[in-house]
Design an enzyme around this catalytic site. Structure first.
Site, PDB file in Angstrom:
ATOM      1  N   THR A 266      -6.584  11.042  -0.694  1.00  0.00           N
ATOM      2  CA  THR A 266      -6.781  12.103  -1.700  1.00  0.00           C
ATOM      3  C   THR A 266      -5.851  11.906  -2.893  1.00  0.00           C
ATOM      4  OG1 THR A 266      -5.226  13.526  -0.541  1.00  0.00           O
ATOM      5  CG2 THR A 266      -7.560  13.777  -0.028  1.00  0.00           C
TER       6      THR A 266
ATOM      7  N   GLU B 137       6.176   4.525   7.369  1.00  0.00           N
ATOM      8  CA  GLU B 137       5.711   5.659   6.574  1.00  0.00           C
ATOM      9  C   GLU B 137       6.538   6.911   6.857  1.00  0.00           C
ATOM     10  OE1 GLU B 137       1.099   4.378   5.721  1.00  0.00           O
ATOM     11  OE2 GLU B 137       1.535   5.582   7.486  1.00  0.00           O
TER      12      GLU B 137
ATOM     13  N   THR C   4       0.870  -1.187   0.000  1.00  0.00           N
ATOM     14  CA  THR C   4       0.000   0.000   0.000  1.00  0.00           C
ATOM     15  C   THR C   4       0.905   1.235   0.000  1.00  0.00           C
ATOM     16  OG1 THR C   4      -0.199  -0.240   2.397  1.00  0.00           O
ATOM     17  CG2 THR C   4      -2.008  -1.071   1.062  1.00  0.00           C
TER      18      THR C   4
ATOM     19  N   THR D  77       1.474  -7.708  12.874  1.00  0.00           N
ATOM     20  CA  THR D  77       1.251  -6.286  12.683  1.00  0.00           C
ATOM     21  C   THR D  77       1.354  -5.880  11.229  1.00  0.00           C
ATOM     22  OG1 THR D  77       3.560  -5.868  13.088  1.00  0.00           O
ATOM     23  CG2 THR D  77       2.087  -5.667  14.957  1.00  0.00           C
TER      24      THR D  77
ATOM     25  N   ASN E 217      -0.206  10.364   5.686  1.00  0.00           N
ATOM     26  CA  ASN E 217      -1.457   9.990   6.338  1.00  0.00           C
ATOM     27  C   ASN E 217      -2.524  11.063   6.287  1.00  0.00           C
ATOM     28  OD1 ASN E 217      -1.207   7.233   7.233  1.00  0.00           O
ATOM     29  ND2 ASN E 217       0.660   8.034   8.166  1.00  0.00           N
TER      30      ASN E 217
ATOM     31  N   LYS F 111       3.852  -7.026   3.669  1.00  0.00           N
ATOM     32  CA  LYS F 111       3.596  -5.612   3.427  1.00  0.00           C
ATOM     33  C   LYS F 111       3.284  -4.971   4.772  1.00  0.00           C
ATOM     34  CE  LYS F 111       0.219  -3.494   3.309  1.00  0.00           C
ATOM     35  NZ  LYS F 111      -0.607  -2.700   4.305  1.00  0.00           N
TER      36      LYS F 111
END
Lengths: 415, 415
Positions: free
Chosen positions: A415, A281, A156, A195, A410, A184
């Protein structure tokens, strides 16, 4: 004790073990991305199988269906989509069942032998169409070199392919086996059971109870030691399938073969876990926290996890600022009991090794030298709790720094 | 039940109650800032006093000294510095004792009647000099209008003065009393007992045990319901001093006077707590999470706190993105037991009220409308867990959004 002796890294990821193929297609679940979003892993024969799942009580429909399918300890395929978590959907179970049913029909296996997983946005409806169109195509592209494609299709916000495989020898019959995995996970990562999504395959022959034990124990020291952002996904799952095609005598007890197998499984899962932390991230650095000489092994685990989970520690590492008071703060709030006045802290990387705290107080280190150490891509925080005769009370956990890009990723996820 | 009836907001903060003065000076602890960094609150007579402290086991030296001084339930002054937490310092206790001793000498009270607190960087040595120079000056600037100065002097990354006072009437003797407080706190804020520095004063007469009970209970529904970043400070403390100069009959039991006093104390602490959340590091929005019809009051508290603590919920609110799946995720990982299929979720602000989830699944809301609602400065997430006959099982918690500036502030804190 975990033994990593005799492990040989090999090519092939989830297809390295005998009997396994994998593949991916673009089913159109991620409408606009243009990338693959549906992956399949298949074995030529039914396997012993085990899994660990998220502890979140809001669970994705795929978790419910997989738990039902794995009750008999058997599986022959894994079907996974990205782009939609299939969670908090009125038709969630229907879609998860459809994914298994179509997979079973196309590759001629039993529906109950399919593991199903989903990852992506929570709470958005899925239609049947992408699966009805995608799965028949997917069944036709299975390949012995399909591991990387499958791994890419389940990503993702991940930026790195997470894929490892090892060859190892079971000593009792001198049999060579293979084990490999893909995973992933980049955000919504907090140590509570599995997790992320991780799929592991092996050709060792091992009974279901021993396979489940090995997976649960390995999970405890790998995925359960990773934190990106303190959020626990609704869809986490790590599964392992064992084909037995290596031809070893079935492992049914904790003998030497089990130890060798467990070491190989740990190697796959530890590598996947560390890569998950490195690919957190927005991360620019992997943070490892090693705690030693703790009052107990549990205290060591609590502290190592608390330190790599602290937003303030993570922000300081991002800035390469040796603000070690935040490390003491996080350790003190971890829930573990220890004597702050016995604590020493070191910051270590390929650029050097700086002691910043001894007996719970600063040692007047050079901020410039500490800054240099912290500029490395991989930073180790070593906390010695100073208990005597406590060599075995240790723990390691992995996380990443907190950066502007974590917020950006995040805030803009949908969007 | 808390009663807020008959509360009248008044001017004066921590000096509103009879007998109290306050002041601030620049002692030079924050070397380069040019702002005040040392504050004093003083009462003309010894007060009943109570406090709650951080649960972090790595504690600042001021916490240790204050705990010792408050053993007899008496205090007459509070001395506080910003710029250095006086924690993890070899000379920490010496400095905290010095602060109390100098204060006592300068204003002619007993050293054991001084409450001491510090806030700032952890693990940096303090010298005696700023206190030896600053405290005598400070004793000379005490004033009945000194509350705001004192509040400003204890701020670190705070951007707002947090100061409230109320007048209220004790019904049994129809006596008018006053209560007021100041606080600081912007980062390193996690609900675990007191989560900031807060100093409250009142002229009501109340026994030490009842004062401690009121403070602990009010803390549970105010400061313990605030989270900025999941980190628990080493130096948190909330104290209250009661001078008794209002002349009411001493409150020694849970009668009507106690209820009125408790309501007024809750009003001060709830307002300070909400302002803390609104002023969270880098925050652009206050997030309130109201949970109702939960299986238990404890479950409601766990869920409300988990939702305002989730990095992913916070990042979504920053982007005004109604990614409500993250709210379900956070609730599900809170540790509370509930039935996900009974949950409904609404997003409410001055711009509107949008239902996004019913019976655990999406309701197909308008993303545009939800975006408009989320653009407000104050956003309320309402979670109805759908249990029957559970009206009292509710909780409210406060937090803020996660922004680029949180990372910036904490990456650059020491530079």
């Amino acid at each position: 004790m975990i033994t990593f002796e005799g492990l040989n890294p090999i090519y092939g990821g989830v297809c390295a073990a005998a009997g396994f193929t994998a593949g991916a297609v673009r089913a159109g679940i991620k409408a606009s991305s243009g990338k693959d979003d549906l992956a399949l892993i298949y074995c030529v024969k039914p396997c012993s199988a085990a899994a660990v799942y998220t502890q979140n009580i809001v669970k994705g429909a795929p978790i419910t269906v997989t738990q039902k399918h794995l009750k008999d300890g058997k599986a022959q395929a894994v079907i996974v989509n990205s782009g939609n978590a299939n969670t908090c959907n009125a038709n969630g179970i229907e879609i998860a069942e459809l994914m298994c049913g179509l997979t079973a029909d196309c590759i001629k296996i039993k529906k109950e032998d399919v593991i199903v997983a989903s990852t992506g946005v929570i709470g958005q409806q899925l239609t049947r169409e992408p699966f009805e169109k995608g799965i028949p195509v997917l069944a036709g592209v299975l390949s012995e070199v399909g591991s990387t494609d499958a791994c890419k299709a389940i990503m993702t916000t991940d930026t790195r392919v997470k894929e490892f495989a090892f060859e190892f020898t079971l000593p009792l019959g001198n049999k060579t086996c293979r084990i490999g995995g893909i995973s992933k996970g980049s955000g919504m990562i907090n140590p509570d059971m599995a997790t992320l999504l991780a799929f592991i395959t092996t050709d060792a022959a091992i009974s279901v109870p021993m396979l489940q034990k090995a997976l649960s124990d390995a999970n405890e020291i790998s995925y359960s030691r990773v934190n990106i952002d303190g959020d626990t996904s609704t869809n986490d799952m790590a599964s392992v399938m064992a084909s037995g095609l290596a031809g070893n005598e079935l492992i049914t007890e904790e003998n030497e073969d089990y130890e060798a197998f467990f070491g190989a499984l740990c190697a796959v899962m530890l590598n996947l876990a560390k890569e998950t932390a490195r690919d957190g991230e927005g991360a620019t650095k992997l943070i490892e926290c090693a705690v030693m000489n703790a009052p107990s092994e549990e205290a060591a685990a609590l502290i190592s996890r608390a330190v790599i989970s602290s937003s303030l520690v993570k922000a300081a590492v991002f800035a390469a600022d040796a603000n070690w008071g935040r490390i003491m703060m996080a350790a003190g709030a971890s829930g573990a009991e220890f004597d702050p006045e016995k604590v020493s802290v070191r910051i270590v990387s390929e650029n050097g090794d700086v002691k910043v705290c001894e007996n719970g107080a600063g040692v007047g280190h050079s901020d410039e030298e500490a800054h240099k150490v912290l500029l490395a891509d991989e930073v180790i925080i070593v906390i010695d709790l100073g208990e005597e005769n406590a060599e075995l009370n240790r723990s390691v956990a992995w996380g990443c720094d907190l950066t502007y890009d974590y917020v950006k990723i995040n805030a803009e996820y949908r969007t």
